[in-house]
Scaffold this active site. Structure first.
Site, mmCIF file in Angstrom:
data_model
loop_
_atom_site.group_PDB
_atom_site.id
_atom_site.type_symbol
_atom_site.label_atom_id
_atom_site.label_comp_id
_atom_site.label_asym_id
_atom_site.label_seq_id
_atom_site.Cartn_x
_atom_site.Cartn_y
_atom_site.Cartn_z
ATOM 1 N N ASP A 92 -5.052 4.620 -1.237
ATOM 2 C CA ASP A 92 -5.453 6.159 -1.730
ATOM 3 C C ASP A 92 -6.196 6.200 -2.820
ATOM 4 O OD1 ASP A 92 -3.467 6.852 0.396
ATOM 5 O OD2 ASP A 92 -1.670 6.631 -0.729
ATOM 6 N N TYR A 122 1.429 -5.417 -1.599
ATOM 7 C CA TYR A 122 1.330 -4.595 -2.843
ATOM 8 C C TYR A 122 1.826 -4.931 -3.955
ATOM 9 C CZ TYR A 122 -1.562 -1.192 -0.129
ATOM 10 O OH TYR A 122 -2.481 -0.506 0.548
#
Length: 243
Positions: free
Chosen positions: A52, A111
């Site tokens: 993103d 992540y």
């Protein structure tokens, strides 16, 4: 046609994510411009995922197809890095079988979300500053609940065009890295905004705003409005991708 893989990294601060966007700068666009210039033909590149806006990647993989052979990949990487902006680096380029796909053949992504509980000018752009007490033990207990579920609609950005909101969580843990609190999560795939929403909800547990049972209810409700706020993007890093 020949297919090549790239191993790269980028600082996502000034980019509107990986994927090409209309009227907005993206990592994919920068790479495609550079590859097309250096190879003398129009090149389209496919990434291992879609980070993103503002999210970083320490390890990212992508593939592209070209007519000509790249005779010296090491020299090619050197020339790419000269042309690319300072916030994108290519580590390696190598030829692969034509059916190897950077996105669909990836088996997991990892992540890290970085949190600092003390003001630190050296972490302004790579960690979220939270002032206050956090019960990390309870946050870990809540994170363990993630393993019991596969449908994470509650942590997905609304109105996305995906066929399923199912993900297989493989790791979800908190650990300390010097003065940073790090949340590590590994899964076969992630939904848009998922990690930041998960962290925001776990922080609600750590602050005593949500019980473990309420955290479980958030997942089972399958409603984004019941989950916590989406955390800022600057503290989120795609750390690793496996094939």
């Amino acid at each position: 046609m020949r297919r090549y893989f790239l191993h790269l990294a980028y600082n996502g601060k000034r980019y509107h994510g990986w994927q090409i966007q209309p009227d907005a700068i993206s990592v994919q666009e920068e790479l495609e411009k550079c590859l097309s210039l250096k190879l003398g033909e129009k090149v389209s590149i496919t990434g291992c995922g879609r980070t993103d806006t503002g999210v970083h990647a320490r390890n990212f993989y992508a593939h592209f197809d070209v007519e000509k052979e790249i005779s010296n990949c090491e020299e090619f990487v050197y020339r790419l890095n000269i042309f690319l902006p300072d916030d994108i680096v290519v580590y390696k380029c190598w030829e692969v079988d034509n059916d190897l796909h950077a996105r669909f053949d990836a088996t997991s992504r990892t992540y890290h979300y970085y949190i600092t509980q003390t003001k630190n000018p050296f972490h302004t752009h790579d960690a979220f500053y939270y002032h206050g007490r956090l019960d990390v033990g309870m946050m870990q207990e809540a994170a363990n609940i993630l393993f019991e579920y596969t449908d994470f609609t509650s942590f997905s950005k609304l109105h996305t065009q995906v066929k399923t909101n199912n993900c297989k969580i493989m790791e979800a843990r908190f650990f300390r890295d010097n003065d940073l609190l790090v949340f590590e999560i590994k899964a076969d795939r992630f939904l848009r905004n998922m990690v930041r929403a998960v962290v925001g909800t776990l922080l609600e547990v750590g602050r005593g705003k949500l019980t473990l049972e309420q955290f479980r209810n958030v997942i089972e409700n399958k409603n984004r409005c019941s989950a916590g706020t989406s955390m800022p993007a600057h503290a989120l890093f795609l750390e690793d991708v496996t094939y």
